[in-house]
Motif scaffolding. Structure first.
Motif, PDB file in Angstrom:
ATOM      1  N   VAL A  37      12.377 -15.283   6.156  1.00  0.00           N
ATOM      2  CA  VAL A  37      12.026 -13.743   5.804  1.00  0.00           C
ATOM      3  C   VAL A  37      12.710 -12.775   6.523  1.00  0.00           C
ATOM      4  CG1 VAL A  37       9.815 -12.393   5.655  1.00  0.00           C
ATOM      5  CG2 VAL A  37       9.661 -14.676   4.821  1.00  0.00           C
ATOM      6  N   VAL A  38      13.371 -11.791   6.068  1.00  0.00           N
ATOM      7  CA  VAL A  38      13.940 -10.769   6.665  1.00  0.00           C
ATOM      8  C   VAL A  38      13.374  -9.575   6.573  1.00  0.00           C
ATOM      9  CG1 VAL A  38      16.305  -9.744   7.079  1.00  0.00           C
ATOM     10  CG2 VAL A  38      16.148 -12.011   6.342  1.00  0.00           C
ATOM     11  N   LYS A  39      12.961  -8.898   7.739  1.00  0.00           N
ATOM     12  CA  LYS A  39      12.441  -7.444   7.794  1.00  0.00           C
ATOM     13  C   LYS A  39      13.151  -6.768   8.947  1.00  0.00           C
ATOM     14  CE  LYS A  39       8.662  -7.914  11.090  1.00  0.00           C
ATOM     15  NZ  LYS A  39       8.651  -6.914  11.723  1.00  0.00           N
ATOM     16  N   PHE A  69     -11.406  -3.256   3.721  1.00  0.00           N
ATOM     17  CA  PHE A  69     -12.337  -2.183   3.182  1.00  0.00           C
ATOM     18  C   PHE A  69     -12.115  -0.966   3.994  1.00  0.00           C
ATOM     19  CE2 PHE A  69     -14.552  -5.833   1.391  1.00  0.00           C
ATOM     20  CZ  PHE A  69     -14.477  -5.548   0.144  1.00  0.00           C
ATOM     21  N   ASN A  70     -11.250  -1.027   5.068  1.00  0.00           N
ATOM     22  CA  ASN A  70     -10.945   0.096   5.964  1.00  0.00           C
ATOM     23  C   ASN A  70      -9.559   0.666   5.511  1.00  0.00           C
ATOM     24  OD1 ASN A  70      -9.195   1.419   8.173  1.00  0.00           O
ATOM     25  ND2 ASN A  70     -10.997   0.862   9.448  1.00  0.00           N
ATOM     26  N   GLN A  71      -9.498   1.670   5.113  1.00  0.00           N
ATOM     27  CA  GLN A  71      -8.297   2.623   4.437  1.00  0.00           C
ATOM     28  C   GLN A  71      -6.900   2.338   5.282  1.00  0.00           C
ATOM     29  OE1 GLN A  71      -8.736   6.732   3.455  1.00  0.00           O
ATOM     30  NE2 GLN A  71      -7.507   6.480   1.682  1.00  0.00           N
ATOM     31  N   LYS A  72      -7.199   2.478   6.675  1.00  0.00           N
ATOM     32  CA  LYS A  72      -6.183   2.444   7.668  1.00  0.00           C
ATOM     33  C   LYS A  72      -5.407   1.099   7.669  1.00  0.00           C
ATOM     34  CE  LYS A  72      -6.970   6.637  10.378  1.00  0.00           C
ATOM     35  NZ  LYS A  72      -7.276   7.031  11.699  1.00  0.00           N
ATOM     36  N   HIS A  73      -6.413   0.172   7.854  1.00  0.00           N
ATOM     37  CA  HIS A  73      -6.004  -1.337   7.905  1.00  0.00           C
ATOM     38  C   HIS A  73      -5.404  -1.504   6.569  1.00  0.00           C
ATOM     39  CE1 HIS A  73      -9.131  -2.824  11.056  1.00  0.00           C
ATOM     40  NE2 HIS A  73      -8.503  -1.558  11.220  1.00  0.00           N
ATOM     41  N   ALA A  74      -5.724  -1.292   5.248  1.00  0.00           N
ATOM     42  CA  ALA A  74      -5.032  -1.543   3.919  1.00  0.00           C
ATOM     43  C   ALA A  74      -3.842  -0.989   4.036  1.00  0.00           C
ATOM     44  CB  ALA A  74      -5.840  -0.957   2.692  1.00  0.00           C
ATOM     45  N   ALA A  75      -3.639   0.408   4.551  1.00  0.00           N
ATOM     46  CA  ALA A  75      -2.456   1.186   4.731  1.00  0.00           C
ATOM     47  C   ALA A  75      -1.118   0.426   5.499  1.00  0.00           C
ATOM     48  CB  ALA A  75      -2.612   2.459   4.847  1.00  0.00           C
ATOM     49  N   PHE A  76      -1.939   0.026   6.638  1.00  0.00           N
ATOM     50  CA  PHE A  76      -1.118  -0.949   7.557  1.00  0.00           C
ATOM     51  C   PHE A  76      -0.664  -2.110   7.127  1.00  0.00           C
ATOM     52  CE2 PHE A  76      -0.660  -4.372  10.478  1.00  0.00           C
ATOM     53  CZ  PHE A  76       0.364  -4.016  11.437  1.00  0.00           C
ATOM     54  N   TRP A  77      -1.364  -2.840   6.186  1.00  0.00           N
ATOM     55  CA  TRP A  77      -0.851  -4.050   5.654  1.00  0.00           C
ATOM     56  C   TRP A  77       0.307  -3.982   4.555  1.00  0.00           C
ATOM     57  CZ3 TRP A  77      -0.744  -8.982   6.744  1.00  0.00           C
ATOM     58  CH2 TRP A  77      -0.328 -10.017   5.797  1.00  0.00           C
ATOM     59  N   ARG A  78       0.091  -2.740   3.813  1.00  0.00           N
ATOM     60  CA  ARG A  78       0.929  -2.426   2.820  1.00  0.00           C
ATOM     61  C   ARG A  78       2.195  -2.009   3.495  1.00  0.00           C
ATOM     62  NH1 ARG A  78      -1.228   1.609   1.092  1.00  0.00           N
ATOM     63  NH2 ARG A  78      -2.955   0.566  -0.324  1.00  0.00           N
ATOM     64  N   GLU A  79       2.198  -1.413   4.589  1.00  0.00           N
ATOM     65  CA  GLU A  79       3.594  -1.205   5.227  1.00  0.00           C
ATOM     66  C   GLU A  79       4.077  -2.299   6.064  1.00  0.00           C
ATOM     67  OE1 GLU A  79       6.684   1.263   5.809  1.00  0.00           O
ATOM     68  OE2 GLU A  79       4.876   1.870   4.903  1.00  0.00           O
ATOM     69  N   TYR A  80       2.986  -3.164   6.481  1.00  0.00           N
ATOM     70  CA  TYR A  80       3.444  -4.198   7.213  1.00  0.00           C
ATOM     71  C   TYR A  80       4.249  -5.337   6.233  1.00  0.00           C
ATOM     72  CZ  TYR A  80       2.936  -8.926   9.673  1.00  0.00           C
ATOM     73  OH  TYR A  80       3.386 -10.196  10.130  1.00  0.00           O
ATOM     74  N   THR A  81       3.826  -5.358   4.904  1.00  0.00           N
ATOM     75  CA  THR A  81       4.607  -6.171   4.019  1.00  0.00           C
ATOM     76  C   THR A  81       5.606  -5.737   3.244  1.00  0.00           C
ATOM     77  OG1 THR A  81       2.791  -5.601   2.360  1.00  0.00           O
ATOM     78  CG2 THR A  81       2.410  -7.743   3.628  1.00  0.00           C
ATOM     79  N   ARG A  82       6.082  -4.522   3.324  1.00  0.00           N
ATOM     80  CA  ARG A  82       6.913  -3.732   2.442  1.00  0.00           C
ATOM     81  C   ARG A  82       8.316  -4.001   3.046  1.00  0.00           C
ATOM     82  NH1 ARG A  82       6.100   1.895   0.224  1.00  0.00           N
ATOM     83  NH2 ARG A  82       4.129   1.674   1.385  1.00  0.00           N
ATOM     84  N   PRO A  99      19.955  -8.052   1.541  1.00  0.00           N
ATOM     85  CA  PRO A  99      20.063  -6.932   0.674  1.00  0.00           C
ATOM     86  C   PRO A  99      21.021  -5.973   1.367  1.00  0.00           C
ATOM     87  CG  PRO A  99      17.927  -8.018   0.471  1.00  0.00           C
ATOM     88  CD  PRO A  99      18.403  -8.449   1.716  1.00  0.00           C
ATOM     89  N   LYS A 100      21.627  -5.164   0.853  1.00  0.00           N
ATOM     90  CA  LYS A 100      22.708  -4.107   1.243  1.00  0.00           C
ATOM     91  C   LYS A 100      22.000  -2.812   2.081  1.00  0.00           C
ATOM     92  CE  LYS A 100      26.494  -1.388   0.143  1.00  0.00           C
ATOM     93  NZ  LYS A 100      27.378  -1.085  -1.309  1.00  0.00           N
ATOM     94  N   LYS A 101      20.711  -2.614   1.126  1.00  0.00           N
ATOM     95  CA  LYS A 101      19.938  -1.313   1.963  1.00  0.00           C
ATOM     96  C   LYS A 101      19.464  -1.902   3.184  1.00  0.00           C
ATOM     97  CE  LYS A 101      18.175   1.098  -2.045  1.00  0.00           C
ATOM     98  NZ  LYS A 101      17.340   1.720  -2.800  1.00  0.00           N
ATOM     99  N   MET A 102      19.278  -3.220   3.620  1.00  0.00           N
ATOM    100  CA  MET A 102      18.618  -3.567   5.108  1.00  0.00           C
ATOM    101  C   MET A 102      19.791  -3.543   6.002  1.00  0.00           C
ATOM    102  SD  MET A 102      15.932  -6.799   3.963  1.00  0.00           S
ATOM    103  CE  MET A 102      14.959  -6.500   5.227  1.00  0.00           C
ATOM    104  N   LEU A 103      20.779  -4.072   5.344  1.00  0.00           N
ATOM    105  CA  LEU A 103      22.018  -3.916   6.398  1.00  0.00           C
ATOM    106  C   LEU A 103      22.525  -2.290   6.599  1.00  0.00           C
ATOM    107  CD1 LEU A 103      24.155  -7.086   4.968  1.00  0.00           C
ATOM    108  CD2 LEU A 103      22.793  -6.840   7.067  1.00  0.00           C
ATOM    109  N   GLU A 104      22.264  -1.769   5.731  1.00  0.00           N
ATOM    110  CA  GLU A 104      22.790  -0.204   5.626  1.00  0.00           C
ATOM    111  C   GLU A 104      21.970   0.489   6.955  1.00  0.00           C
ATOM    112  OE1 GLU A 104      22.922   1.320   1.976  1.00  0.00           O
ATOM    113  OE2 GLU A 104      24.945   0.803   1.424  1.00  0.00           O
ATOM    114  N   ALA A 105      20.672   0.017   6.799  1.00  0.00           N
ATOM    115  CA  ALA A 105      19.650   0.733   7.685  1.00  0.00           C
ATOM    116  C   ALA A 105      19.627   0.234   9.000  1.00  0.00           C
ATOM    117  CB  ALA A 105      18.055   0.293   7.194  1.00  0.00           C
ATOM    118  N   ILE A 106      20.551  -0.749   9.338  1.00  0.00           N
ATOM    119  CA  ILE A 106      20.716  -1.063  10.668  1.00  0.00           C
ATOM    120  C   ILE A 106      22.284  -0.699  11.122  1.00  0.00           C
ATOM    121  CG2 ILE A 106      18.959  -2.902  10.842  1.00  0.00           C
ATOM    122  CD1 ILE A 106      21.051  -4.831  10.839  1.00  0.00           C
TER     123      ILE A 106
END
Length: 150
Positions: A37-39, A69-82, A99-106
């Motif tokens: 898994v690459v992130k 059920f905590n909105q901030k935790h749900a948003a964190f998880w979404r970002e964590y898995t994005r 993916p090319k976008k990942m390589l471009e990002a760095i």
């Protein structure tokens, strides 16, 4: 548990693929799936690669600390898995397609440095990796500030 050690410079081929260093392929435990898994790293301009088993372990640990059920935790998880990708080396020479976008990002242009960091592999644009180190004095200062484990 898989441990990755060493630094290897690799060039992108014409199709944008990289050859995963054989030392890293060989470090994966026998019987463990050769899938990563690459992130994007949170703090640095590099990518992190985890074996699928390590990714599952870490994700479960993070998830266990969240209340969905905590909105901030749900948003964190979404970002964590994005913006994650699964890569599997081909069976011939171990080419991977990040993916090319990942390589471009760095900032990858042509050369990439794979660096083993124990439980993960970092993937850097060569130029950024060369600039990413800390001074000897800063390293010593951090080392001296670590708590003793006795």
């Amino acid at each position: 548990m898989t441990k990755f050690i060493g630094e290897y410079t690799v060039k992108l081929d014409d199709k944008g693929r990289l050859v995963l260093p054989s030392a890293f392929k060989n470090a994966v435990a026998s019987g463990e799936e050769l899938k990563f898994v690459v992130k994007k790293d949170i703090f640095s301009d590099c990518l992190e690669m985890y074996t699928f088993a390590e990714w599952e372990r870490q994700s479960e640990e993070v998830k266990s600390r969240l209340n969905f059920f905590n909105q901030k935790h749900a948003a964190f998880w979404r970002e964590y898995t994005r913006k994650r990708a699964i890569v599997e080396p081909d069976s011939k020479i171990g080419r991977i397609s990040i993916p090319k976008k990942m390589l471009e990002a760095i900032g990858v242009n042509r050369e990439v440095v794979f660096t083993g960091n124990d439980f993960k592999i970092e993937v850097w644009a060569k130029e950024r990796y060369d600039e990413s180190g800390i001074s000897g004095e800063e390293f010593i200062s951090i080392a001296e500030s670590l708590p003793e484990n006795r």
